[in-house]
Motif scaffolding. Sequence first.
Motif, short mmCIF file in Angstrom:
data_model
loop_
_atom_site.label_atom_id
_atom_site.label_comp_id
_atom_site.label_asym_id
_atom_site.label_seq_id
_atom_site.Cartn_x
_atom_site.Cartn_y
_atom_site.Cartn_z
N GLU A 44 0.83 -1.21 0.00
CA GLU A 44 0.00 0.00 0.00
C GLU A 44 0.87 1.26 0.00
O GLU A 44 0.59 2.21 -0.75
CB GLU A 44 -0.92 0.00 1.22
CG GLU A 44 -1.85 1.20 1.26
CD GLU A 44 -2.80 1.17 2.46
OE1 GLU A 44 -3.60 2.11 2.60
OE2 GLU A 44 -2.72 0.21 3.26
N SER A 49 0.40 -3.68 -5.72
CA SER A 49 -0.31 -4.79 -5.09
C SER A 49 0.63 -5.67 -4.28
O SER A 49 1.85 -5.67 -4.50
CB SER A 49 -0.99 -5.65 -6.17
OG SER A 49 0.00 -6.31 -6.95
N LYS A 50 0.07 -6.41 -3.34
CA LYS A 50 0.86 -7.37 -2.57
C LYS A 50 1.47 -8.42 -3.49
O LYS A 50 2.61 -8.87 -3.29
CB LYS A 50 -0.03 -8.02 -1.51
CG LYS A 50 0.71 -9.04 -0.64
CD LYS A 50 -0.23 -9.63 0.41
CE LYS A 50 0.45 -10.73 1.21
NZ LYS A 50 -0.46 -11.30 2.24
#
Length: 204
Positions: A44, A49-50
Amino acid sequence: MTPRRGGGTPTFTEQARRRQIIESTIDQIATKGYPATSLAAIAEAAGISKAAVLYHFSSKDNLARATFQYVVERFSAYVTERTEKQPDPRAALIAYVRALIGYQQANRSHVRVITEMLLDDDGGTRLKAPGGHDTGGRWNALAALLTEGQQSGHFRDFDTQFVSLAIGGAIDGVIAHWLAHPELDLDAAADELETFTLLAVERR
């Protein structure tokens, strides 16, 4: 350079993305501590994105090691650059002490990363230093400077390992106090550390 997943050398774009992720990791660890830092929070903060984080580092442990190495390499390069250009061992020793303090003063978040990565809640080692470096021998470079000073006649005879541990411990103590008490005048402390170091090693 860290190999890309699946082998090969990372592209310029991939290297830039990894630096972005690592910088976000530094900020998160410095703010929250390592245990409370999640891959989701890092993603974040980096604006990705993760899954993108995992693409580059595959796990939190791998990312932590890469972040630690990133910080240590920059710290070491900063100190080495300022030490190696000095004309004699005495000047090099002063530059070494000043560089250690100066880098940490200018990069407080990096200091947090190093302490978070090396020590767990019980005071043990959380993460083995990358690149085969022994964290227990972190003052070896200082001991080598002291040995060089003895051989050139600048410093008195003493056990360089013991004295390097004493000087290093004094620096660590000042930095630890400064981290807890940011109002400490670190420039004045650096002056005293320089005097302390020279009194410890010079011939009388």
